[in-house]
Design an enzyme around this catalytic site. Structure first.
Site, PDB file in Angstrom:
ATOM      1  N   SER A 153       0.840  -1.200   0.000  1.00 47.35           N
ATOM      2  CA  SER A 153       0.000   0.000   0.000  1.00 47.35           C
ATOM      3  C   SER A 153       0.869   1.242   0.000  1.00 47.35           C
ATOM      4  O   SER A 153       2.022   1.213   0.450  1.00 47.35           O
ATOM      5  CB  SER A 153      -0.900   0.003   1.242  1.00 47.35           C
ATOM      6  OG  SER A 153      -1.473   1.276   1.473  1.00 47.35           O
ATOM      7  N   TYR A 188      -1.937  -1.038  10.429  1.00 47.17           N
ATOM      8  CA  TYR A 188      -2.100  -1.439   9.029  1.00 47.17           C
ATOM      9  C   TYR A 188      -0.911  -0.979   8.195  1.00 47.17           C
ATOM     10  O   TYR A 188      -0.319  -1.766   7.437  1.00 47.17           O
ATOM     11  CB  TYR A 188      -3.394  -0.844   8.473  1.00 47.17           C
ATOM     12  CG  TYR A 188      -3.587  -1.014   6.981  1.00 47.17           C
ATOM     13  CD1 TYR A 188      -4.051  -2.217   6.459  1.00 47.17           C
ATOM     14  CD2 TYR A 188      -3.314   0.036   6.101  1.00 47.17           C
ATOM     15  CE1 TYR A 188      -4.247  -2.370   5.090  1.00 47.17           C
ATOM     16  CE2 TYR A 188      -3.507  -0.111   4.736  1.00 47.17           C
ATOM     17  CZ  TYR A 188      -3.966  -1.311   4.233  1.00 47.17           C
ATOM     18  OH  TYR A 188      -4.150  -1.456   2.878  1.00 47.17           O
TER      19      TYR A 188
END
Length: 287
Positions: free
Chosen positions: A179, A192
């Site tokens: 990401s 995350y």
């Protein structure tokens, strides 16, 4: 630098219970391939975790259009998974669904074993499953949340890969989903973002480890993408303008991310390993 769209992304007010259903989103994410396949992956056996919706679904459909046989792991979103299977098989290929919580090692082993039982091997492995919870206060991240996030987002990548490798041959490839948050961080998704950073190091290290075996390892680090994870993780205010802070002033669609995975999977790109592609709407992260 891509030219920015002057209009900010505005999604209708909505929110779903985790893990979210693609069919209930407004608008429904775009997962159809944007090009006609030409058989570039014909006969290749592909395992995708988190393959029921979002990026995983778009990748599955794109790969199916190129002739690949698909095994799709998913948590519990059976409605989405069954719909994805039908859409994948419409391309004339086989699609195996495997329901499993891959935050547990025993289930990772089972996912691989079921794939091998049906297809006899794995040519392309895509570690894609992930989850996150928004926590604006760092001290609100519980140990339980931290462990669940790492077990799903990182440990499963290790475990799935560990059990898949004995069934992968020279010329195979592994693609991991990271990401943009791995590079710029996220104040409300600290755990995350940390897992996504770990995936980058995992990708680079595994690539070096497997280079002599002829197995390539790369990653894709998308920016904001319109998927069920978004509508089941954030509040309505954030969902409404999700992606509007990207240079393109909008969230990406899953079918805009999938071609990065296809690029990395193709045999023509056999000189690429240990690399990361960045379909993120124009954000420069120098990573």
């Amino acid at each position: 630098m891509p030219k920015a769209n002057p209009k900010k992304t505005i999604h209708p007010a909505q929110q779903q219970r985790r893990p979210g259903k693609e069919g209930n989103m407004n608008p429904i994410p775009e997962t159809d391939p944007m090009s006609t396949g030409s058989g570039k992956l014909k006969g290749r056996r592909v395992l995708i975790t988190g393959g029921d919706s979002g990026i995983g679904k778009a990748v599955a459909k794109l790969f199916a259009s190129e002739g690949a046989e698909l095994a799709l792991g998913y948590l519990n979103e059976t409605t989405d998974a069954v719909e994805t299977k039908a859409e994948v098989e419409a391309y004339g290929v086989n699609c195996l669904l495997i329901k499993a919580d891959i935050s547990r090692e025993v289930n990772c082993r089972r996912v691989v074993e079921k794939t091998i039982k049906v297809f006899g091997g794995i040519d392309i492995l895509i570690n894609n499953a992930a989850l996150h919870w928004e926590q604006k206060k760092f001290t609100d991240i519980s140990t339980q949340q931290l462990q669940k996030t790492f077990h799903t987002n990182v440990f499963s990548y290790f475990w799935i890969t560990k059990y898949a490798l004995p069934h992968m041959k020279k010329g195979g490839c592994i693609i991991n989903s990271s990401s943009v948050t791995a590079y710029r961080g996220s104040d409300a998704l600290v755990d995350y973002a940390s897992t996504k950073g770990a995936i980058i190091s995992f990708t680079r290290s595994l690539a070096a480890n497997l280079v002599d075996k002829g197995i390539r390892v790369n990653a894709v680090a998308p920016g904001p993408v319109w998927t069920p994870l978004i509508v089941s993780s954030f509040n309505q205010k954030k969902i409404k303008t999700f992606g509007s802070d990207s240079p393109m002033k909008r969230a990406g669609q899953p079918n805009e991310i999938a071609p990065a995975y296809l690029f990395l999977a193709l045999k023509e790109n056999s000189f690429m390993t240990g690399q990361v592609l960045h379909p993120n709407g124009g954000e420069i992260i120098n990573g």
